[in-house]
Design a protein around this motif. Structure first.
Motif, PDB file in Angstrom:
ATOM      1  N   UNK A 160       8.755   2.931  -5.689  1.00 36.66           N
ATOM      2  CA  UNK A 160       8.489   1.627  -5.079  1.00 36.66           C
ATOM      3  C   UNK A 160       8.047   0.661  -6.184  1.00 36.66           C
ATOM      4  N   UNK A 161       8.986  -0.170  -6.630  1.00 41.56           N
ATOM      5  CA  UNK A 161       8.701  -1.057  -7.762  1.00 41.56           C
ATOM      6  C   UNK A 161       7.583  -2.043  -7.459  1.00 41.56           C
ATOM      7  N   UNK A 162       7.569  -2.601  -6.262  1.00 44.29           N
ATOM      8  CA  UNK A 162       6.537  -3.578  -5.912  1.00 44.29           C
ATOM      9  C   UNK A 162       5.150  -2.943  -5.901  1.00 44.29           C
ATOM     10  N   UNK A 163       5.084  -1.716  -5.406  1.00 46.22           N
ATOM     11  CA  UNK A 163       3.798  -1.011  -5.400  1.00 46.22           C
ATOM     12  C   UNK A 163       3.351  -0.704  -6.829  1.00 46.22           C
ATOM     13  N   UNK A 164       4.314  -0.343  -7.676  1.00 44.77           N
ATOM     14  CA  UNK A 164       4.009  -0.060  -9.083  1.00 44.77           C
ATOM     15  C   UNK A 164       3.486  -1.317  -9.784  1.00 44.77           C
ATOM     16  N   UNK A 165       4.094  -2.454  -9.476  1.00 44.97           N
ATOM     17  CA  UNK A 165       3.656  -3.735 -10.055  1.00 44.97           C
ATOM     18  C   UNK A 165       2.225  -4.046  -9.619  1.00 44.97           C
ATOM     19  N   UNK A 166       1.920  -3.784  -8.355  1.00 42.06           N
ATOM     20  CA  UNK A 166       0.568  -4.022  -7.848  1.00 42.06           C
ATOM     21  C   UNK A 166      -0.443  -3.106  -8.543  1.00 42.06           C
TER      22      UNK A 166
END
Length: 205
Positions: A160-166
């Motif tokens: 999950x790229x968005x979760x990783x960014x967060x």
């Protein structure tokens, strides 16, 4: 709200040093900036100060689901507030490759990520003038996060790229910028073999 009361709800009432550190962070926060201006209320501020104080402590397990529920926020909003508070307090996020591997269920990627980061650093520095090499900063968590994501993609693992960014506390634009740089310099390690065919080649065939 009293930090000791929230600490009790999170099972941290015996961790007096963490409670003291969290109280100091909250006082510092009140002096340096207005947390309400970034959408962080008093309860959430106390919780975030406890999390920052507890980060890096091996003796404390921070119960994230309980934290999210107690804050009254969604997970995404909580992460955004956590990163905003860290930036306001000047706290640098430390991202451990092993921790990422466990969190996203990709422990086998750890050696590949370590190798990729080392290779990227060497090639990036080699491309810089000698006068600028000492000022290059690879400690930002975005480098670890991008290497982890690209390794996962290379090994066809869904992340999950968005979760990783967060988690790494960066922006989508910075993540994309570092990703582009990393793929350009280390395509032999991070590049995806399957490329789109040139329309002209398809037409000729």
């Amino acid at each position: 709200m009293d930090i000791s009361f929230i600490a009790k709800k999170l099972g941290l009432s015996d961790s007096k040093h963490i409670i003291r550190k969290a109280a100091e962070l909250r006082r510092l926060c009140d002096v340096q900036f207005d947390s309400s201006a970034i959408g962080v209320g008093e309860i959430c501020k106390a919780i975030i100060c406890l999390e920052i104080a507890a980060s890096g402590s091996e003796e404390v397990v921070f119960d994230r689901p309980t934290v999210i529920k107690l804050s009254g926020m969604s997970e995404k909003a909580y992460h955004r507030s956590l990163n905003a508070m860290k930036n306001g307090l000047g706290v640098k996020t430390k991202l451990d490759i092993r921790e990422l591997g466990i969190r996203f269920g990709c422990v086998r990627l750890i050696p590949f990520v370590q190798k990729g980061l080392s290779l990227y650093k060497d090639r990036f520095l080699a491309a810089l003038p000698a006068s600028r090499r000492t000022s290059a900063d690879f400690t930002r968590p975005v480098f670890t996060a991008v290497a982890f994501y690209l390794c996962a993609k290379k090994h066809k693992l869904k992340i999950d790229k968005l979760k990783l960014i967060e988690v790494c506390g960066t922006s989508e634009s910075e993540f994309f910028s570092v990703s582009t740089s990393m793929k350009d310099l280390c395509h032999d390690l991070f590049g995806i073999l399957k490329e789109k065919k040139d329309p002209k080649d398809v037409k000729r065939n």
